[in-house]
Design a protein around this motif. Structure first.
Motif, PDB file in Angstrom:
ATOM      1  N   UNK A   9       0.776  -1.223   0.090  1.00 39.72           N
ATOM      2  CA  UNK A   9       0.142   0.031   0.035  1.00 39.72           C
ATOM      3  C   UNK A   9       0.748   1.363   0.098  1.00 39.72           C
ATOM      4  N   UNK A  10       1.895   1.316   0.896  1.00 40.97           N
ATOM      5  CA  UNK A  10       2.826   2.372   0.920  1.00 40.97           C
ATOM      6  C   UNK A  10       3.471   2.508  -0.509  1.00 40.97           C
ATOM      7  N   UNK A  11       3.900   1.462  -1.230  1.00 41.27           N
ATOM      8  CA  UNK A  11       4.678   1.679  -2.639  1.00 41.27           C
ATOM      9  C   UNK A  11       3.482   2.315  -3.396  1.00 41.27           C
ATOM     10  N   UNK A  12       2.373   1.906  -3.487  1.00 40.31           N
ATOM     11  CA  UNK A  12       1.290   2.257  -4.284  1.00 40.31           C
ATOM     12  C   UNK A  12       0.995   3.675  -4.025  1.00 40.31           C
ATOM     13  N   UNK A  13       0.857   4.231  -2.782  1.00 41.29           N
ATOM     14  CA  UNK A  13       0.823   5.616  -2.538  1.00 41.29           C
ATOM     15  C   UNK A  13       1.865   6.358  -3.361  1.00 41.29           C
ATOM     16  N   UNK A  14       3.321   5.870  -3.090  1.00 41.44           N
ATOM     17  CA  UNK A  14       4.299   6.643  -3.673  1.00 41.44           C
ATOM     18  C   UNK A  14       4.221   6.781  -5.237  1.00 41.44           C
ATOM     19  N   UNK A  15       3.650   5.710  -5.703  1.00 38.34           N
ATOM     20  CA  UNK A  15       3.591   5.561  -7.208  1.00 38.34           C
ATOM     21  C   UNK A  15       2.659   6.640  -7.770  1.00 38.34           C
ATOM     22  N   UNK A  79      -9.220  12.781  18.450  1.00 39.34           N
ATOM     23  CA  UNK A  79      -8.633  14.085  17.952  1.00 39.34           C
ATOM     24  C   UNK A  79      -8.547  13.885  16.455  1.00 39.34           C
ATOM     25  N   UNK A  80      -7.964  12.673  15.914  1.00 35.48           N
ATOM     26  CA  UNK A  80      -7.577  12.537  14.695  1.00 35.48           C
ATOM     27  C   UNK A  80      -8.971  12.685  13.650  1.00 35.48           C
ATOM     28  N   UNK A  81      -9.829  11.735  14.180  1.00 33.39           N
ATOM     29  CA  UNK A  81     -11.208  11.909  13.432  1.00 33.39           C
ATOM     30  C   UNK A  81     -11.833  13.075  13.399  1.00 33.39           C
ATOM     31  N   UNK A  82     -11.810  13.757  14.376  1.00 32.86           N
ATOM     32  CA  UNK A  82     -12.585  15.208  14.209  1.00 32.86           C
ATOM     33  C   UNK A  82     -11.607  15.996  13.401  1.00 32.86           C
ATOM     34  N   UNK A  83     -10.365  15.938  13.288  1.00 37.08           N
ATOM     35  CA  UNK A  83      -9.467  17.111  12.547  1.00 37.08           C
ATOM     36  C   UNK A  83      -9.705  16.441  10.993  1.00 37.08           C
ATOM     37  N   UNK A  84      -9.974  15.278  10.778  1.00 32.90           N
ATOM     38  CA  UNK A  84     -10.088  14.875   9.388  1.00 32.90           C
ATOM     39  C   UNK A  84     -11.540  15.440   8.698  1.00 32.90           C
ATOM     40  N   UNK A  85     -12.636  15.391   9.736  1.00 32.71           N
ATOM     41  CA  UNK A  85     -13.735  15.687   9.479  1.00 32.71           C
ATOM     42  C   UNK A  85     -13.882  17.146   9.361  1.00 32.71           C
ATOM     43  N   UNK A  86     -13.304  17.686  10.006  1.00 37.88           N
ATOM     44  CA  UNK A  86     -13.302  19.386  10.076  1.00 37.88           C
ATOM     45  C   UNK A  86     -12.536  19.688   9.056  1.00 37.88           C
ATOM     46  N   UNK A  87     -11.351  18.998   8.293  1.00 37.67           N
ATOM     47  CA  UNK A  87     -10.676  19.513   7.167  1.00 37.67           C
ATOM     48  C   UNK A  87     -10.999  18.744   5.995  1.00 37.67           C
ATOM     49  N   UNK A  88     -11.960  18.078   6.233  1.00 37.52           N
ATOM     50  CA  UNK A  88     -12.798  17.115   5.005  1.00 37.52           C
ATOM     51  C   UNK A  88     -11.409  16.513   4.068  1.00 37.52           C
ATOM     52  N   UNK A  89     -10.904  15.449   4.918  1.00 33.19           N
ATOM     53  CA  UNK A  89      -9.781  14.636   4.532  1.00 33.19           C
ATOM     54  C   UNK A  89     -10.226  13.119   4.735  1.00 33.19           C
ATOM     55  N   UNK A  90     -10.298  12.503   3.604  1.00 33.72           N
ATOM     56  CA  UNK A  90     -10.724  11.175   3.679  1.00 33.72           C
ATOM     57  C   UNK A  90      -9.888  10.426   4.697  1.00 33.72           C
ATOM     58  N   UNK A  91     -10.697   9.368   5.326  1.00 30.80           N
ATOM     59  CA  UNK A  91     -10.164   8.721   6.646  1.00 30.80           C
ATOM     60  C   UNK A  91     -10.503   7.298   6.380  1.00 30.80           C
ATOM     61  N   UNK A  92      -9.583   6.344   6.184  1.00 33.81           N
ATOM     62  CA  UNK A  92      -9.566   5.160   6.074  1.00 33.81           C
ATOM     63  C   UNK A  92      -9.272   4.426   7.462  1.00 33.81           C
ATOM     64  N   UNK A  99      -7.130   0.024   0.604  1.00 33.14           N
ATOM     65  CA  UNK A  99      -6.678  -0.446  -0.790  1.00 33.14           C
ATOM     66  C   UNK A  99      -7.515  -0.261  -1.681  1.00 33.14           C
ATOM     67  N   UNK A 100      -9.194  -0.257  -1.344  1.00 35.13           N
ATOM     68  CA  UNK A 100     -10.049   0.156  -2.332  1.00 35.13           C
ATOM     69  C   UNK A 100      -9.925   1.715  -2.553  1.00 35.13           C
ATOM     70  N   UNK A 101      -9.648   2.580  -1.879  1.00 38.29           N
ATOM     71  CA  UNK A 101      -9.387   3.772  -2.002  1.00 38.29           C
ATOM     72  C   UNK A 101      -8.171   3.972  -3.028  1.00 38.29           C
ATOM     73  N   UNK A 102      -7.324   3.337  -2.919  1.00 36.08           N
ATOM     74  CA  UNK A 102      -5.943   3.406  -3.825  1.00 36.08           C
ATOM     75  C   UNK A 102      -6.329   2.987  -5.042  1.00 36.08           C
ATOM     76  N   UNK A 103      -7.268   2.015  -5.151  1.00 33.01           N
ATOM     77  CA  UNK A 103      -7.647   1.523  -6.477  1.00 33.01           C
ATOM     78  C   UNK A 103      -8.618   2.465  -7.130  1.00 33.01           C
TER      79      UNK A 103
END
Length: 122
Positions: A9-15, A79-92, A99-103
């Motif tokens: 997954x990390x390698x795919x994100x870098x790609x 705190x992490x979930x709250x910050x992702x919601x506040x900043x509209x950042x996808x959270x897995x 993996x589905x998100x990367x695909x």
């Protein structure tokens, strides 16, 4: 989920031109596989921490499969979930979702999307 899948997954994100950042243990593990990964603090480890970075709009995707039952781990997760919601950042919250998100990201980068109205679906 196996460690091999996490590294894949990390390698795919870098790609896909993502820059990786992770908390200390995960960052050290990723670096063992010769990948760049910036270390970032958990909220309970002090500033600057993940919420600070999310608030500065430097994070595009959060994958957090960790957990635990200790109070500080639960507070970090809240705190992490709250910050992702506040900043509209996808959270897995699990590897299969990540993996589905990367695909989906790969598909968006390689395929043209056709937009049709619901009324036109048959």
């Amino acid at each position: 989920m196996s460690e091999i899948i996490k590294i894949g997954l990390a390698k795919e994100l870098i790609k896909l031109n993502f820059t990786l950042c992770a908390t200390k243990g995960t960052a050290e593990y990723i670096k063992k596989f010769k990948m760049k990964c910036k270390t970032i603090n958990k909220v309970s480890s002090g500033s600057p921490h993940i919420v600070d970075v999310l608030d500065s709009k430097q994070i595009a995707l959060v994958i957090n499969t960790g957990g635990g039952n200790s109070e500080h781990r639960l507070n970090d997760a809240i705190a992490l979930r709250r910050a992702t919601l506040k900043n509209k950042v996808p959270y897995c919250t699990n590897m299969s979702t990540a993996l589905a998100f990367i695909e989906a990201i790969k598909s968006l980068k390689t395929k043209k999307l056709d937009i049709i109205s619901l009324q036109d679906l048959k």
